[in-house]
Design an enzyme around this catalytic site. Structure first.
Site, mmCIF file in Angstrom:
data_model
loop_
_atom_site.group_PDB
_atom_site.id
_atom_site.type_symbol
_atom_site.label_atom_id
_atom_site.label_comp_id
_atom_site.label_asym_id
_atom_site.label_seq_id
_atom_site.Cartn_x
_atom_site.Cartn_y
_atom_site.Cartn_z
ATOM 1 C CG HIS A 1 7.202 -15.909 3.722
ATOM 2 N ND1 HIS A 1 7.567 -15.913 2.395
ATOM 3 C CD2 HIS A 1 7.467 -14.649 4.181
ATOM 4 C CE1 HIS A 1 8.038 -14.718 2.057
ATOM 5 N NE2 HIS A 1 7.972 -13.936 3.122
ATOM 6 C CG HIS B 1 4.381 -10.864 3.257
ATOM 7 N ND1 HIS B 1 4.653 -10.296 2.031
ATOM 8 C CD2 HIS B 1 5.558 -11.385 3.691
ATOM 9 C CE1 HIS B 1 5.939 -10.462 1.748
ATOM 10 N NE2 HIS B 1 6.508 -11.121 2.748
ATOM 11 C CD GLU B 2 6.214 -12.236 7.385
ATOM 12 O OE1 GLU B 2 6.838 -13.288 7.113
ATOM 13 O OE2 GLU B 2 6.627 -11.113 7.046
ATOM 14 C CG HIS C 1 9.775 -11.863 -0.517
ATOM 15 N ND1 HIS C 1 10.969 -11.725 0.148
ATOM 16 C CD2 HIS C 1 8.805 -11.747 0.420
ATOM 17 C CE1 HIS C 1 10.727 -11.521 1.430
ATOM 18 N NE2 HIS C 1 9.422 -11.538 1.615
#
Length: 614
Positions: free
Chosen positions: A345, A341-342, A351
């Site tokens: 980014h 997830h990070e 998101h």
């Protein structure tokens, strides 16, 4: 070329089902017990080529039953898990750094799939029994050894049968107030890419990945470095399976354990920790160990329910290509989902919105909250990531490892062209090439090539054939040499030449203009704000400034106001809009090389004459 030993493991599935048990991954309330038995088989044709003796096979298969139906789990060693110059570091009691180059190529971490299932994946470690997960008919199953006197006993269970350690959903520290609007996401679905852009998106990309483990995590695992290393290896192996869907390969280039004391102030304020870690990477890590991206794993409890944070769209950045991750769960699949997830980014992905529901019954990787592990990026995430790649073109991800850098034995069928191979199109089951023999990794009769921009119908394209079109006014087309399948290195027009009808000047192959930067940040239907908005950059506060120095915002001189914060407006709005990320003071700033006047460009946040910088 070295052919892999093919081994079949038969798992005798007993009708016993446990009601509840405590496993390494936590409390499991329903599971099956299985007993692996290894049965070696020769490759097709009954001849096995000599190969260096290794502890773990390159290719293995496991046969067992799931819900009463037999399945075969095909696994291949994750050949590129470690980079050629992988190092490990820890610290002596007196604070001295101790760096080693351990022999990690004969490792026990595998990727795979259930045979005869198109939508299947697996990430398994075979270091001490079988531990990991696989996807079968839309369901995620886990397997791990049972710690019983019978060392061959394993448990197989579904994700839904694991009791949650904490029912509270975990969140990312990138808050809603820092998001872009929904408009770019909606319009992204309407994008039509040029052939050159499609070729660029399809090119395999690589991230040389570095992991630091903080002192709390070191103490949590009872100062046992082998256990910590195994956990990190399992996490990166899972991370690899997730990022592969974006056509990325993650190569672990280094691991260090802060065994003496933390190298930064790791605190519950996740934003402060991310900022400190980014500075440490820039000042301390990069001078001694190159990497494309680094993550800090910590056992500190971040404020609220936050378990991670990363800067948006920052891959390859010296200071901001980082993330901090809380090692909050026993389950590697949960923590690996947060790592993905990070990193998402860093790869320019925000998101998911409520409309992004393309991951079946499970949440997608970029969901705002997490209670279960995830393994897929939504279609929205894929489009947003593609927009980021085409807009920013981060260079570090194109550094393909040289064949001579791969020191482990060649494995035919792993998609890497290695020493002794002419091509590698995957296993015979997966190969779709008309030029490559999947069984031998050699080119077929009379074939000159298998892939590449200058390869067509198994032959080198003729001299002068265009293989890479000019992307814009500042780029130059590349043409095939007639002697190679690869397109020559990308070249572009010299810096300082006018571009886009004199709206800008070429800079490193791009034509940076204020208008294009507004569109990239806020989507279509936006324009540059009126000149009076840019005078806010003389204030040195809010979103008006030229640079940050020791945490303070430094105002722009009057002549430099169009080299500070970028101001944009939507349609006919008169509002002076700027974009801020609390953890990235450079986000939303006017790019270097942008035109700020006739014969003038931005350089180091100042408006200077072309002749002084080009």
């Amino acid at each position: 070329m070295i052919q892999a030993l093919l081994v079949t493991i038969c798992l005798a599935v007993f009708p016993y089902q446990g009601s509840s048990i405590i496993l390494e991954s936590g409390n499991v309330n329903d599971y099956e017990v299985v007993y692996p038995q290894k049965v070696p088989l020769l490759p097709k044709g009954g001849v096995q080529n000599p190969q260096p003796k290794t502890k773990y096979e390159d290719t293995v298969q496991y046969e067992f039953e799931v819900n009463g139906e037999p399945v075969v789990l095909h696994l291949e060693r994750n050949k590129g898990l470690f980079s050629e110059d992988y190092t490990e570091a820890h610290y002596a009691p007196d604070g001295r750094e101790i760096t080693t180059r351990p022999p990690v190529q004969d490792h026990c971490y595998y990727h795979g799939y259930i045979q005869n299932e198109a939508d299947s994946s697996a990430a398994i470690s075979a270091c001490d029994g079988l531990k990991g997960h696989f996807k079968h008919q839309g369901e995620t199953y886990f397997i791990e050894p049972l710690k019983l006197s019978d060392s061959e006993a394993h448990a197989i269970y579904k994700d839904e049968n694991v009791e949650e350690e904490n029912e509270t959903p975990k969140i990312c520290g990138l808050t809603e107030t820092t998001w872009e609007s929904d408009e770019p996401i909606r319009n992204a679905s309407l994008l039509i890419y040029t052939p050159e852009q499609n070729r660029y998106l399809k090119v395999k990309k690589y991230i040389e990945f570095y992991v630091a483990v903080d002192n709390r995590m070191y103490r949590h695992y009872k100062r046992n470095k082998p256990i910590i290393k195994r956990r990190v290896y399992e996490l990166v192996n899972i991370l690899n399976t997730i990022l592969r869907r974006l056509n990325f390969h993650i190569a672990l280039i280094g691991l260090e354990i802060w065994s003496k004391r933390d190298k930064i102030n790791v605190q519950s304020d996740v934003k402060a920790t991310l900022k400190s870690f980014g500075k440490w990477r820039e000042k301390k890590l990069l001078p001694r160990k190159r990497n494309d991206n680094a993550q800090l794993l910590t056992r500190i409890d971040f404020n609220g329910n936050t378990v991670g944070l990363a800067a948006l769209g920052s891959l390859c950045s010296v200071k901001y290509s980082v993330a901090v991750i809380q090692d909050y769960s026993k389950r590697t699949s949960m923590v690996a989902s947060t790592m993905a997830h990070e990193m998402g980014h860093n790869l320019g992905i925000n998101h998911d919105r409520a409309s992004c529901t393309s991951c079946g019954s499970n949440k997608c990787i970029m969901a705002t909250k997490r209670t279960k592990p995830a393994s897929r990026f939504s279609s929205c995430s894929v489009r947003e990531h593609q927009r980021y790649l085409l807009r920013d073109r981060p260079q570090c991800i194109l550094n393909k490892p040289l064949i001579t850098d791969i020191v482990a034995p060649a494995i035919c069928g792993n998609y890497f062209v290695e020493v002794g191979e002419e091509c590698d199109c995957g296993s015979p089951r997966d190969c779709r090439s008309a030029c490559c023999n999947a069984a031998t990794c050699k080119l077929k009769h009379e074939a000159q090539c298998d892939s590449g921009e200058c390869c067509g119908k198994c032959k080198f394209k003729k001299v002068g054939a265009k293989c890479r079109a000019a992307k814009d006014d500042c780029d130059l087309p590349e043409r095939c040499t007639g002697r190679s399948a690869e397109c020559p290195t990308d070249i572009f027009r010299r810096n300082g030449l006018p571009c886009q009808n004199k709206q800008g000047y070429c800079y490193n192959g791009k034509c940076p203009t204020l208008t294009n930067q507004c569109i990239a940040l806020m989507g279509p239907n936006v324009k540059v704000s009126r000149d009076s908005c840019f005078t806010l950059n003389q204030r040195g506060k809010g979103c008006g400034y030229c640079r940050m120095q020791n945490g303070a915002k430094i105002p722009c001189a009057a002549k430099d106001i169009k080299c500070g914060k970028l101001f944009c407006k939507k349609r006919n709005s008169g509002v002076c809009n700027c974009l801020i990320l609390p953890d990235d003071p450079n986000y939303g700033m006017v790019e270097t090389g942008t035109k700020c006047g006739d014969g003038m460009v931005c350089s180091d946040r100042k408006c200077v004459k072309l002749q002084t910088v080009y």
